[in-house]
Every structure is written in structure tokens, then in C-alpha cells.
Design a protein around this motif. Structure first.
Motif, PDB file in Angstrom:
ATOM      1  N   SER A  75       0.930  -0.685   0.435  1.00  0.00           N
ATOM      2  CA  SER A  75       0.265  -0.501  -0.110  1.00  0.00           C
ATOM      3  C   SER A  75       0.746   1.211  -0.179  1.00  0.00           C
ATOM      4  O   SER A  75       0.427   2.452   0.236  1.00  0.00           O
ATOM      5  CB  SER A  75      -1.351   0.171   0.977  1.00  0.00           C
ATOM      6  OG  SER A  75      -0.449  -0.208   2.400  1.00  0.00           O
ATOM      7  N   PHE A 202      -9.634  -6.811  -1.819  1.00  0.00           N
ATOM      8  CA  PHE A 202      -8.074  -6.705  -0.617  1.00  0.00           C
ATOM      9  C   PHE A 202      -6.826  -5.995  -1.522  1.00  0.00           C
ATOM     10  O   PHE A 202      -6.416  -5.125  -1.214  1.00  0.00           O
ATOM     11  CB  PHE A 202      -7.685  -7.136   0.015  1.00  0.00           C
ATOM     12  CG  PHE A 202      -7.213  -7.178   1.649  1.00  0.00           C
ATOM     13  CD1 PHE A 202      -6.752  -5.816   2.289  1.00  0.00           C
ATOM     14  CD2 PHE A 202      -5.810  -7.312   1.304  1.00  0.00           C
ATOM     15  CE1 PHE A 202      -6.611  -5.700   4.083  1.00  0.00           C
ATOM     16  CE2 PHE A 202      -5.217  -7.308   2.959  1.00  0.00           C
ATOM     17  CZ  PHE A 202      -4.848  -6.165   3.441  1.00  0.00           C
ATOM     18  N   TYR A 205      -6.479  -3.748  -4.181  1.00  0.00           N
ATOM     19  CA  TYR A 205      -7.467  -1.738  -2.862  1.00  0.00           C
ATOM     20  C   TYR A 205      -5.747  -1.538  -2.796  1.00  0.00           C
ATOM     21  O   TYR A 205      -5.774  -0.119  -3.191  1.00  0.00           O
ATOM     22  CB  TYR A 205      -8.976  -2.225  -2.507  1.00  0.00           C
ATOM     23  CG  TYR A 205      -9.498  -2.977  -2.759  1.00  0.00           C
ATOM     24  CD1 TYR A 205      -9.633  -2.208  -4.227  1.00  0.00           C
ATOM     25  CD2 TYR A 205     -10.619  -2.772  -2.249  1.00  0.00           C
ATOM     26  CE1 TYR A 205     -11.251  -2.427  -4.363  1.00  0.00           C
ATOM     27  CE2 TYR A 205     -11.987  -2.435  -2.487  1.00  0.00           C
ATOM     28  CZ  TYR A 205     -12.319  -2.759  -3.784  1.00  0.00           C
ATOM     29  OH  TYR A 205     -13.467  -2.882  -3.666  1.00  0.00           O
ATOM     30  N   LEU A 206      -5.124  -2.665  -2.319  1.00  0.00           N
ATOM     31  CA  LEU A 206      -3.898  -1.986  -1.429  1.00  0.00           C
ATOM     32  C   LEU A 206      -2.843  -1.283  -2.347  1.00  0.00           C
ATOM     33  O   LEU A 206      -1.888  -0.512  -2.743  1.00  0.00           O
ATOM     34  CB  LEU A 206      -2.797  -2.983  -1.196  1.00  0.00           C
ATOM     35  CG  LEU A 206      -3.812  -3.936   0.494  1.00  0.00           C
ATOM     36  CD1 LEU A 206      -2.872  -4.621   1.297  1.00  0.00           C
ATOM     37  CD2 LEU A 206      -4.093  -2.792   1.416  1.00  0.00           C
ATOM     38  N   ILE A 221     -12.526   4.457  -3.148  1.00  0.00           N
ATOM     39  CA  ILE A 221     -11.848   2.831  -2.637  1.00  0.00           C
ATOM     40  C   ILE A 221     -11.364   3.629  -1.077  1.00  0.00           C
ATOM     41  O   ILE A 221     -11.390   5.163  -0.613  1.00  0.00           O
ATOM     42  CB  ILE A 221     -10.327   2.825  -2.977  1.00  0.00           C
ATOM     43  CG1 ILE A 221     -10.255   1.763  -4.368  1.00  0.00           C
ATOM     44  CG2 ILE A 221      -9.399   1.659  -1.724  1.00  0.00           C
ATOM     45  CD1 ILE A 221      -9.608   1.434  -4.736  1.00  0.00           C
ATOM     46  N   THR A 223      -9.560   4.005   1.430  1.00  0.00           N
ATOM     47  CA  THR A 223      -7.695   4.044   1.452  1.00  0.00           C
ATOM     48  C   THR A 223      -8.006   4.302   3.041  1.00  0.00           C
ATOM     49  O   THR A 223      -6.798   3.416   3.155  1.00  0.00           O
ATOM     50  CB  THR A 223      -7.250   4.939   0.892  1.00  0.00           C
ATOM     51  OG1 THR A 223      -7.655   6.392   1.527  1.00  0.00           O
ATOM     52  CG2 THR A 223      -7.917   5.668  -0.670  1.00  0.00           C
ATOM     53  N   ARG A 225      -9.338   3.045   5.618  1.00  0.00           N
ATOM     54  CA  ARG A 225      -9.564   1.821   6.307  1.00  0.00           C
ATOM     55  C   ARG A 225      -8.468   0.782   5.597  1.00  0.00           C
ATOM     56  O   ARG A 225      -8.323   0.049   6.643  1.00  0.00           O
ATOM     57  CB  ARG A 225     -11.095   1.685   5.521  1.00  0.00           C
ATOM     58  CG  ARG A 225     -11.734   0.170   6.190  1.00  0.00           C
ATOM     59  CD  ARG A 225     -12.801  -0.515   5.849  1.00  0.00           C
ATOM     60  NE  ARG A 225     -14.010   0.570   6.192  1.00  0.00           N
ATOM     61  CZ  ARG A 225     -14.372   0.537   4.445  1.00  0.00           C
ATOM     62  NH1 ARG A 225     -15.129  -0.759   4.250  1.00  0.00           N
ATOM     63  NH2 ARG A 225     -15.887   1.388   5.005  1.00  0.00           N
ATOM     64  N   TYR A 226      -8.376   0.470   4.380  1.00  0.00           N
ATOM     65  CA  TYR A 226      -7.259  -0.155   4.064  1.00  0.00           C
ATOM     66  C   TYR A 226      -6.299   0.123   4.161  1.00  0.00           C
ATOM     67  O   TYR A 226      -5.098  -1.851   4.617  1.00  0.00           O
ATOM     68  CB  TYR A 226      -7.489  -0.514   2.650  1.00  0.00           C
ATOM     69  CG  TYR A 226      -8.871  -1.224   1.818  1.00  0.00           C
ATOM     70  CD1 TYR A 226      -8.862  -2.767   1.623  1.00  0.00           C
ATOM     71  CD2 TYR A 226      -9.782  -1.003   1.806  1.00  0.00           C
ATOM     72  CE1 TYR A 226      -9.726  -3.832   1.457  1.00  0.00           C
ATOM     73  CE2 TYR A 226     -11.460  -1.624   1.531  1.00  0.00           C
ATOM     74  CZ  TYR A 226     -11.145  -2.691   1.551  1.00  0.00           C
ATOM     75  OH  TYR A 226     -12.219  -3.555   1.180  1.00  0.00           O
ATOM     76  N   CYS A 227      -5.500   1.392   4.311  1.00  0.00           N
ATOM     77  CA  CYS A 227      -3.922   1.149   5.490  1.00  0.00           C
ATOM     78  C   CYS A 227      -4.154   0.499   6.835  1.00  0.00           C
ATOM     79  O   CYS A 227      -3.425   0.314   7.252  1.00  0.00           O
ATOM     80  CB  CYS A 227      -3.727   2.121   4.667  1.00  0.00           C
ATOM     81  SG  CYS A 227      -3.414   3.360   3.621  1.00  0.00           S
ATOM     82  N   TYR A 229      -5.883  -1.840   7.531  1.00  0.00           N
ATOM     83  CA  TYR A 229      -5.847  -3.366   7.508  1.00  0.00           C
ATOM     84  C   TYR A 229      -4.932  -3.883   7.298  1.00  0.00           C
ATOM     85  O   TYR A 229      -4.595  -5.042   7.853  1.00  0.00           O
ATOM     86  CB  TYR A 229      -6.987  -3.856   6.439  1.00  0.00           C
ATOM     87  CG  TYR A 229      -8.520  -3.884   6.876  1.00  0.00           C
ATOM     88  CD1 TYR A 229      -9.346  -3.505   7.924  1.00  0.00           C
ATOM     89  CD2 TYR A 229      -9.001  -4.020   5.607  1.00  0.00           C
ATOM     90  CE1 TYR A 229      -9.841  -2.901   8.092  1.00  0.00           C
ATOM     91  CE2 TYR A 229     -10.796  -3.020   6.602  1.00  0.00           C
ATOM     92  CZ  TYR A 229     -11.551  -2.977   7.490  1.00  0.00           C
ATOM     93  OH  TYR A 229     -12.595  -2.790   7.244  1.00  0.00           O
ATOM     94  N   ALA A 230      -4.192  -3.046   6.298  1.00  0.00           N
ATOM     95  CA  ALA A 230      -2.809  -3.877   5.970  1.00  0.00           C
ATOM     96  C   ALA A 230      -1.835  -3.962   7.328  1.00  0.00           C
ATOM     97  O   ALA A 230      -0.887  -4.751   7.292  1.00  0.00           O
ATOM     98  CB  ALA A 230      -2.251  -2.758   4.725  1.00  0.00           C
TER      99      ALA A 230
END
Length: 359
Positions: A75, A202, A205-206, A221, A223, A225-227, A229-230
Motif C-alpha cells: 500500500s 483486498f 485495493y492495496l 476505495i 484508503t 481503512r485498507y491501510c 487493515y494492511a
């Protein structure tokens, strides 16, 4: 009918195919060549089952750490706290088992979940406090180191005369199909990360976030939230690595975690130059860790001094970053030639072949 390819295009096709093969499988070929070279130089010790087993066992924890670092790097973020987190995790496992008297499965589960929580905190600090990931994770890592010192009071955690439960140490010492069990942990983790990063939304998106965060936000996306998660995924993997390190060392050493920081990033950055050049990927990380393991084992058996290992890791890191930058510039120039546009300025997070790649 589509126009026939020009003679220049036909002439360049073999070169493009050759360059693609070298970029994709060159590091894997280098691994094989190194193994053959050391086998010729050290025929009595290197190409043996015991040596291969030793390499797989000794490099399992660096491999797990590198795979954990792969997730936030996909990410476009770096987690410098993983070395401190590893030290805290392995000390905490031994503290809970030896000093607090917890059952070892509960202690291991608690530490892995704690790693997830610590990773999520890193993600929140980076994304919502708007602090650069280098600075933020260096700060949280220093705090983890302080907690490690508080738990151990600056000394080692040593089990009593009865030692640690055999089932716990068996997490590292056991064998399966004649090979060390930790090697299968690594393969399982590679399979899970490959599925997540290459086949599930997932991962896509990263990669988009790592390539262009602004574009990722525009197309909807989440961003932040997914960061988070990463970082949480990275913390989970590092927590598991801490459990393995505790089962291996069987003594809580508050300063041991930092020894794994540089090899982890060398593995990820070098791995981003192979299999899927231009982006952090699980298979590439596995290949990079393998070539590092073979190289370190070979120079070790040749009688190299203790300083050869950090020299090898540091030099390989510089080469990895240089190759990644060179590959990114070549892709930008190739894209500009194909479209007739002037080459774009290389972004901080180099885009990959499909527009969704991280550094």
C-alpha cells in the motif's frame, strides 16, 4: 483489419520478451546458480540434506518477517516497528508462560492478537494522525521497545529447571515430511498472502492505493481503512513470528528483534524486482529470502567473519532499491514510447504494469 506490426516492433519483440523473462525470473535463476556454485565449491557440506534443512529452519523467521512487511509496503507504507514488535512479542510469550503461568496456547494466541492490535494502532497513527509511516512506526516501535524493557526489567527471561512445554518448543523444533515444520509455516503464509494480494479485492485495493492514493479515493476505495487493515495484517504476522522466535530461542532477550529488521526489508524490496516486478508480492519475497538464505549459508561455510552478514544484507538492499528504481524508469520510458507522450516523472510509489502496483 488491424495494421501489421512495423519492422521495428517486430525487431523489438524478442528484446521485450527477453527483458520480461529476466525481470520476472532472473532472481529465481540467480538462486539456482548460487546453489550450484556453492555446491561445486563446498561439495561435502553444502548440497546435503542437513544443510538444506538448516537453511530452511534458520531462515524461517526472517522469511515470516519479510512476508509481514510485504503487506503495508503493497500500500506504499513502511512499518519500521516490526523489529521492535518482534522483540516485544517473543518476550511477552515467554513472560506469560514462565512468569505468569499461562497455558502456552493461550499465551501464543494473546500475543498474536496483540500484534494485530499494535499493527492497527500503527495504521491509525499513520492514516488519521497524518504522520509519515517512517516517522510514525519508528515512534511506536520505540514505545514497544520501552514496554519490552519494562516487562523484562532489562534482563533475560529464563525458564525454570523444568524448561518450557515440549509442545510449545515443538512449534519450531518439529519436522514434517522430513523437513523443519517452520518451512511449511512459510509456505502456508505465502499461499495466504498470494491469494489475498493477487486474487482478492483486498490486494487490488492495496496496490491501487500504493500506486496513486488520490486516484484510489476518487474511485471510491476507502484508503484509510485498507491501510489500517494492511498494518493490522503485518502486526498479526509479526506476532506469529514472535511466537516462533520464542520457541526457537527459549530465552527472552529484549534486544533480539532488531536483528531481523534489515533482512525483512531486504527481502521485500528485493522481492519487488521479481515475479511481479515493480510491486511487493508474496512469491517475489519468497524468492528473495531464498536467494539471501543461500548466499548467507554459502559465505558462512566459506569461513566469512561475523561482519559479512550485515555487509551482505546492506549491499543487497542497495542493489534491490537500485534495481527497483531502474525497472520503474524503464517502464515509464517504454510507456511513453508506446503512446508518443513525454516520459512522466517517476512517482514516489512506482506504478506497475496494470496501474495497481506498489513499490
Amino acid at each position: 483489419m488491424s495494421p501489421a506490426p512495423s519492422s521495428a516492433s517486430r525487431r523489438s519483440l524478442p528484446g521485450r520478451l527477453h527483458g520480461h523473462f529476466i525481470g520476472t525470473y532472473g532472481l529465481l535463476a540467480l538462486t539456482v546458480l548460487l546453489f550450484l556454485l556453492f555446491s561445486l565449491v563446498l561439495p561435502d557440506t553444502f548440497p546435503t540434506r542437513d544443510n538444506v534443512s538448516s537453511i530452511l529452519s534458520n531462515q524461517s523467521i526472517p522469511a515470516v518477517m519479510a512476508l509481514g512487511a510485504t503487506i503495508p509496503i503493497a500500500s506504499g507504507k513502511f512499518d519500521l516497528s516490526i523489529g521492535y514488535a518482534l522483540g516485544l512479542a517473543h518476550v511477552l510469550v515467554l513472560y506469560l508462560i514462565v512468569d505468569a503461568g499461562w497455558p502456552w496456547p493461550l499465551a501464543c494466541l494473546t500475543v498474536v492478537l496483540g500484534g494485530t492490535l499494535a499493527g492497527a494502532v500503527n495504521g491509525v497513527v499513520v492514516e488519521f494522525a497524518r504522520i509519515d509511516s517512517f516517522i510514525a512506526t519508528l515512534g511506536t516501535g520505540s514505545m514497544m521497545y520501552a514496554v519490552t524493557g519494562w516487562i523484562t526489567e532489562g534482563s533475560r527471561i529464563v525458564p525454570g529447571p523444568d524448561g518450557l512445554p515440549a509442545a510449545f518448543t515443538g512449534l519450531y523444533d518439529s519436522r514434517f515430511l522430513g523437513l523443519p515444520l517452520p518451512a511449511f509455516y512459510v509456505l502456508g503464509l505465502v499461499a495466504v498472502l498470494w491469494l489475498m494480494l493477487e486474487r482478492l479485492p483486498f490486494g487490488r485495493y492495496l496496490y491501487v492505493i500504493g500506486s496513486n492514493p488520490r486516484a484510489a479515493e476518487i474511485i471510491g476505495i476507502p484508503t484509510h481503512r485498507y491501510c489500517v487493515y494492511a498494518f493490522a495484517g503485518s502486526g498479526t504476522v509479526v506476532g506469529f513470528a514472535g511466537v516462533l522466535l520464542a520457541a526457537q530461542q527459549q530465552i527472552g532477550n529484549p534486544s533480539v528483534g532488531l536483528d531481523y529488521l534489515l533482512p525483512a526489508f531486504v527481502g521485500v524490496l528485493l522481492g519487488s524486482t521479481t515475479i511481479k516486478p515493480g510491486r511487493a508480492n508474496a512469491l517475489g519475497t519468497l524468492v528473495a529470502v531464498t536467494v539471501l538464505a543461500v548466499g548467507l549459508a554459502g559465505i558462512g561455510q566459506l569461513g566469512a567473519d561475523f561482519w559479512a552478514t550485515p555487509l551482505f544484507n546492506g549491499g543487497t538492499l542497495l542493489i534491490a532499491v537500485g534495481l527497483a528504481g531502474y525497472a520503474a524508469r524503464r517502464r515509464l520510458r517504454a510507456g511513453a514510447k508506446a503512446t508518443g507522450a513525454p516520459p512522466a516523472k517517476q512517482p514516489a510509489a512506482a506504478a506497475g504494469d496494470d496501474g495497481g502496483d506498489a513499490p
